[in-house]
Every structure is written in structure tokens, then in C-alpha cells.
Design an enzyme around this catalytic site. Structure first.
Site, PDB file in Angstrom:
ATOM      1  N   HIS A  65       2.657   5.880  -1.974  1.00 31.54           N
ATOM      2  CA  HIS A  65       2.093   7.210  -1.794  1.00 31.54           C
ATOM      3  C   HIS A  65       2.296   7.671  -0.356  1.00 31.54           C
ATOM      4  CE1 HIS A  65      -1.084   4.307  -0.797  1.00 31.54           C
ATOM      5  NE2 HIS A  65      -1.523   5.186   0.072  1.00 31.54           N
ATOM      6  N   CYS A 235      -7.749   3.850   4.909  1.00 31.15           N
ATOM      7  CA  CYS A 235      -6.386   3.343   4.955  1.00 31.15           C
ATOM      8  C   CYS A 235      -5.522   4.370   5.666  1.00 31.15           C
ATOM      9  CB  CYS A 235      -5.848   3.050   3.555  1.00 31.15           C
ATOM     10  SG  CYS A 235      -5.605   4.508   2.512  1.00 31.15           S
TER      11      CYS A 235
END
Length: 716
Positions: A65, A235
């Protein structure tokens, strides 16, 4: 706005063998759906994100992603691989691949949907349904949650995440619980299988409700207050791992009879936990790969600090570890905000990495003073000649109608600005190490470096000393009543005394001697030695295109302008000339052989003309990021040629910045421009040659997808 995923974005027979090929296959579906505008650019962003941290998860899941300027709207593509694809997960290849694409600007509503998907991936019922699905339409509906993976899930309260699905029945004798993830967690704690990676630490008994507690409640006694944990997950992209770690911690907390409240610091922003909730917590868990924002809120409590993947795979262990620390009375250090250049540090960054960031902090704050002061001084010389430095103070003598008075004014203002270079460098190196408490001793140490003639090198050492001294003082445990005095009185006083002592009596004089030797060496450089130095500086300027090595070469040149001589002025000229080459070469290459570059690179090439002419080396970064093995060596070769020629021609420069706009201030201006043109030509020829040697996907149109479905190289 279109739906996040449609049947056209689902591939139930993904035949790719590598993660790059899988990303390309799914990205091509996004391009066909009009969700991605530039396949090569998007795949480069996916690869850059993958390089930060592998995106494989336990349980056979891969979630490549990224956020990209080439994405028109938040989109998800799904592929199912029979053979499995290695995404770096500890337990082996992934068979369920989710390619998540978010636009660079972000969209809070859709990013919220993506976070819900990330939580769903922690549920085995959901992943099992995806493995057994036979139609793309049903698969897309499952991911959108238009259809339930099994029996319809019961109504959930606002406190229960929407991604949780029906669980198993409670064990015999346990109190009734809804058929949600909480119920599943109860069954796990009573002996059924735990979710992947959630093995409990030996000796822990995480039953959500003990027999004693049950009997106590039956007798009308209040239940004991459960152990309370607050957690933060984050993250690098803030889309997937952030929310999966939160889901895993919440489930493990329910299994252990622990209250867990999670703050997800993701792409859609974050909402801070209630301060009272933080104050009442018995322990803290940080599961993060980027710095926790406002971390000082959680100081003084038992704390476990790990990477985000540990929050996903070892949630129960982390909870057990926090409980052990609380039982032993272990708490984190007193509150101290992260130093500015540590705020984006990756976990595990070594001393060398942090040292580079501290030095870059000082240089970055120094550069505006360099630009302002240096250009003012250069303009003063251009207007009033090189004897303007002997003009009297304009405060005592200034004639409005005389150009020499205006030149003297510019020179004296520039001199004042230039006088801040070393103190600012030292002060902000210390600031990068120790935050605001480092500023006072850093500035003091930098000023002393000027006093003892230690110059630029003395400023570097003073800044590092100041940061180290302040950090050491901050580690001392201070009684609570005295803590308010520390940042205002105690730290500035003690650190300034220590740094002043070291700079005046210990390190200042040796550094001053080294600085004088270096200055004398530069002033005596002639012939082959000067050419070699010019080539070396050119290589440094073009190696990382505005990065640490580039800044070291630039700072070295600027340091010589404080006490200019023939050698230091030649160094400044060589450094600026070499720094102009990479963007100019990329601009010329995209003009001469545009078919070797993507559409985005050709657009960047137009801007690179101006950036290169203005001495902004960073203008070549987009080209180097997409194709470093061809662009960087080409840029270095041209930079070395330009630096060597500039020194050989004896070009000089008193202005620390400005590019071609300060050519009138350059000694030997025509030869200087010739050196830049020669280096630009060398770099252009090399990059065209290297790109032309590629295997023949480059014969296709520059913006079309590669036909073989492999790799994520930028289209030629």
C-alpha cells in the site's frame, strides 16, 4: 465518488510469482478502472513504501500500500494466489493480496474504510470467506461489507469496532457473551486456539473472568477494577498496520480481562485519548514505526515500546509484559519531548544515523543566514568594489546619493548576518539533539568558537558538546519541586558553564589550529591538487542530491567564506557549479530524448531548468528516485568534470548561493559557464546512454504498462 473496490478490481487467479509482479498486475486493473493515472510512477511509490518495511503479515496476507500523487481516489484491488507470494511475512508466502492505493491528499472517509478493512483482516472468518469465494462480485461485496462472511453479524455497540465478526460460543460455565470478537477471545482464553501470533507468555493466565471474581459477583461484592492499558499504534503510511495492530491489541486485551484503549495515529489523522483515561491507565504500549506524537503524555508509567508488527503478531505477549513491569514497579523516564530531528526516526536507528540528522538540523537552519548574508556581501562587492570592506560604519557616515554608501550598507548588514553562521550552526545542532534546552549552550559554544578562531569546525564540535551535556543533565532524576526550574535556570546555567569551559580551555585551541591549517592549505592549492579537490567536491555535491554528503561539501565551502582567500573562493565556485549540473542535465536529457522518460519526468524536466539554474540540486531527486542506478552515476560524472574545470580555470565566487543569477559576481564568468556546460553535457550523454541500453520495454510508449507483468521499474 466510486466504490472502494469493484469486481473489475478482483483477480481470484493471480498468477504473479513475485511481489513486484503482483503489484503490477493489480495496479494495471486500477489503471484500467481510471483510478491510477501513471502506472510506473504509482509502482515506484509502492516499491518505495515496501522498502521501508515488508508488508507481509502472518496468516498468508500481503498488503502492499502507499499514498501517491498518481491515485485519483482511494482504491483497493484484491488478488488471490494459489502458489503464494513472498511479502516478507515470518510464516511464509501470502495467498491473499490487497493493494491499497490512497491519493496524496488523503480522504478521511475512505481512509476510514481502509482502516476498517485492516481490522477485518485480523478475523479468520473474513479471510476464510475470501479464500473460498468463487466470484469476483461476491469477493468485492465481502470486502465492502455488503455481504457478511457467514451468518449475519448481530448489532454492535459504538464501543465495538465494526470490523469484528461473529465469534465462537463461550466455554461452559462462563457468563453469556455476545457472539462477537469479544466472545471469541473469551473462548480462546478458556482453552481454544488463539489467533495467529497471539501465543500467551508462559505463566500468564489471561482468563477474562476468574472463578473467584465470578463467585464474588454472585455474593454481591463489586468486581475488582481491571488492569487498564492505553496504547498507540502507527506505521509509515498509516493505512493498514496501524489499525491491524489496534485490532489485535483490543482482542488480546479482552482475552486477558484487560481494558485496552488504542489511539491510532493514522493517515486520516488521530483523536487523542481522553487525558483522564491516560492518567488512570496502569500501563502503556507503543506499537509504532514512526515517532509517537505527543509521547510525553504517557511518561511515568510502565511502558512497552515495540514496532507495529509486534503489535499485530505478539499482542498478548505485550500485554503480559506491561503487567509484569507494573508488578515490578518499572516506569518510563520522566516526560521529555523527542528532539526535533528524532521525531521521524525509525526504531533502531543507530548513532551514525542520528548524528547525520543532528548535523543536518544545524546546516538547514544555517543556510538562510548563508543565503542572506552571503548575497548581501556579494552585491556590496559588485556595487562598491572589493575595497568596500574598509568603508566606515554607515551608522557614522552615510550619504544617500553615493553608491558606495549603499554598498557599505549592504556589506555591513551582510556581515552581521554572516556573523551568525557558526552560532546558529552550533545552536541548532544542539537543538536537534536536546530540543529547546540545547539552544542556549549551543549558541554560547558557537560564539566562543568564533572568539577563539575555531570557525566552522569549532561550531560543529560546540553544537555536539552542548547537545550531549544537556542530554546528560536531563537524565538526572530531579525532585518534583525543582523540575520547574530546570529548563529555565538550571540547564542553561550548568550546560553553558560546561560547554564554555570545554571550548575555551580544552578543545577550542586545537580546533582553531586545525582550522588555520585547513585555510592555509586551501589558499595554497594550485595545479593538479586544486583540480583533484574540485572533482572530489563535485562528486560529493552530486552523490545524494541535497542529502548529507551534499550538505557537507556545501558547508565546507561556506565555512571558507567567513575568512575568504583565493583558495576558499575557488572552492565555493566549484561547489555551486557542480551542484547546478544534475537538474540541468536531467532537464536537457528530457528535452533531447523525451521518449526515454515518463510523462511525469518530462514535466519535472521543465521545472528542472529553473531549479538547476538557481543552484537547487534537489531538482534532480525525482529522476534519481525513479532510476538511481542510471541517474546518480551520470550526475556524479558531470559534477566531477564541472568541479575540476572550475578549479582549473581559477573561477572564484563570493556569493554562497544564486546560481547563474550571480554570474556577474564570479571571477572568470565565461569559463565558469563553460565548466557548467561541459559537466551538464557529460551527465546528459551518460544518462541517455545508460537508459538507451535497457532491454526493450523502452521501445513502447513511455507511459504504457510493461507487457511482461514483471518488475516495478519505471517505464522508459
Amino acid at each position: 465518488m466510486s466504490e472502494l473496490i469493484t469486481a473489475e478490481l478482483v483477480d481470484l487467479d493471480l498468477s504473479a510469482e513475485t511481489k513486484d509482479a503482483a503489484a503490477r498486475a493489480l495496479a494495471e486493473r486500477m489503471v484500467a478502472a481510471g483510478r491510477v493515472t501513471d502506472l510506473a510512477g504509482f509502482l515506484a511509490d509502492v516499491a518505495a513504501r515496501e522498502a521501508q518495511m515488508p508488508t507481509g503479515l502472518d496468516g498468508g496476507i500481503g498488503i502492499p500500500h502507499c499514498r501517491s500523487t498518481h491515485v485519483t481516489e482511494p482504491t483497493l484491488a484484491f488478488g488471490r494466489s494459489a502458489a503464494g507470494i513472498d511479502f516478507g511475512a515470518p510464516d511464509g508466502p501470502a495467498d491473499l493480496i490487497f493493494l491499497i492505493a490512497a491519493p496524496a491528499g488523503g480522504d478521511a472517509d475512505h481512509l476510514s474504510i481502509l482502516s476498517t478493512l485492516a481490522r477485518q483482516l485480523m478475523d479468520e472468518t473474513f479471510t476464510g470467506a475470501l479464500r473460498s469465494a468463487t466470484a469476483p462480485e461476491r469477493t468485492a461485496a465481502l470486502i465492502r461489507r455488503d455481504e457478511a462472511p457467514g451468518e449475519p453479524a448481530p448489532e454492535r455497540t459504538a464501543a465495538e469496532p465494526a470490523a469484528e465478526t461473529a465469534g465462537t460460543a463461550p466455554a461452559a460455565g462462563a457468563p453469556a457473551a455476545p457472539a462477537t470478537a469479544a466472545g471469541a477471545a473469551t473462548a480462546e482464553a478458556d482453552g481454544e486456539a488463539l489467533a495467529p501470533g497471539e501465543a500467551l507468555v508462559p505463566g500468564e493466565a489471561p482468563a477474562p473472568q476468574s472463578a473467584a471474581e465470578t463467585s464474588g459477583e454472585s455474593a454481591g461484592q463489586p468486581a475488582p477494577t481491571p488492569f487498564r492499558i492505553v496504547a498507540v499504534t502507527s506505521c509509515p503510511t498509516g493505512i493498514a498496520h496501524t489499525y491491524m495492530a489496534a485490532e489485535s491489541l483490543e482482542k488480546a486485551g479482552k482475552a486477558a480481562g484487560v481494558e485496552v484503549a488504542v489511539e491510532t495515529q493514522g493517515s486520516a489523522g488521530f483523536q487523542r485519548l481522553d487525558p483522564q483515561l491516560v492518567a488512570d491507565a496502569d500501563g502503556v504500549i507503543f506499537a509504532h514505526d514512526v515517532e509517537v506524537r505527543d509521547k510525553e503524555r504517557f511518561a511515568g508509567k510502565p511502558t512497552v515500546d515495540v514496532g507495529v508488527k509486534a503489535g499485530i503478531g505478539r499482542a498478548a505477549e505485550l500485554i503480559a509484559e506491561v503487567r509484569r513491569k507494573a508488578a515490578h514497579g518499572e516506569v518510563s523516564a520522566p516526560a521529555r519531548a523527542a528532539a526535533p530531528m528524532d521525531k521521524d526516526a525509525e526504531p533502531g536507528d543507530g548513532f551514525a544515523t542520528r548524528l547525520r540528522k543532528w548535523l543536518m538540523t544545524g546546516v538547514s537552519y544555517m543556510v538562510p543566514f548563508v543565503a542572506a548574508g552571503g548575497l548581501l556581501i556579494a552585491l556590496a562587492f559588485a556595487i562598491g568594489g572589493y575595497t568596500i570592506n574598509k568603508a566606515p560604519s554607515v551608522a557614522d557616515h552615510f550619504l544617500w546619493t553615493e553608491s558606495t554608501s549603499w554598498a557599505a550598507l549592504l556589506f555591513q548588514i551582510g556581515g552581521v548576518a554572516f556573523g551568525f553562521l557558526v552560532p546558529v550552526l552550533a545552536g541548532f545542532i544542539a537543538y536537534g539533539m536536546a530540543d529547546r534546552p540545547g539552544l542556549v549552550p549551543g549558541f554560547v559554544g558557537g560564539a566562543i568558537a568564533l572568539t577563539v578562531n575555531a570557525g566552522f569546525l569549532g561550531g560543529l564540535i560546540a553544537g555536539l558538546l552542548a547537545g550531549a551535556v544537556v542530554t546528560a543533565i536531563q537524565r538526572v532524576r530531579i525532585p518534583a519541586p525543582l523540575r520547574g526550574m530546570m529548563p529555565v535556570v538550571v540547564i542553561p546555567l550548568l550546560s553553558s558553564v560546561v560547554v564554555g569551559f570545554l571550548m575555551f580551555l580544552v578543545v577550542g585551541k586545537p580546533i582553531a589550529a586545525l582550522q588555520k591549517g585547513l585555510t592555509d592549505w586551501l589558499s595554497g592549492l594550485t595545479g593538479a591538487n586544486a583540480v583533484i579537490l574540485g572533482a572530489l567536491l563535485g562528486l560529493m555535491m552530486c552523490f545524494d542530491l541535497g542529502g548529507p554528503l551534499n550538505k557537507v561539501a556545501y558547508a565546507f565551502a561556506v565555512g571558507g567564506l567567513a575568512n575568504p582567500n583565493a583558495g576558499s573562493l575557488k572552492v565555493m565556485a566549484a561547489v555551486m557549479a557542480a551542484g547546478m549540473v544534475p537538474p540541468l542535465a536531467m532537464a536537457l536529457a528530457t528535452t533531447v530524448r523525451g521518449r526515454l522518460f515518463t510523462k511525469a519526468e518530462r514535466e519535472n524536466g521543465k521545472a528542472a531548468w529553473v531549479l538547476g539554474a538557481s543552484f537547487i540540486t534537489e531538482g534532480a531527486i525525482p529522476f534519481a528516485a525513479a532510476d538511481p542506478l542510471r541517474v546518480i552515476p551520470s550526475a556524479m560524472a558531470g559534477g566531477a568534470v564541472t568541479g575540476a574545470l572550475s578549479m582549473a580555470f581559477g573561477c572564484t565566487l563570493r556569493a554562497p548561493h544564486g546560481g547563474i543569477f550571480v554570474v556577474p559576481l564570479i571571477g572568470q564568468p565565461l569559463l565558469y559557464l563553460l565548466a557548467i556546460a561541459a559537466g551538464t553535457g557529460v551527465s546528459t550523454a551518460l544518462v541517455i546512454l545508460l537508459k538507451g541500453l535497457r532491454k526493450r520495454p523502452h521501445t513502447r510508449p513511455a507511459d504504457s504498462p510493461a507487457p511482461d507483468g514483471t518488475g516495478v521499474t519505471v517505464a522508459a
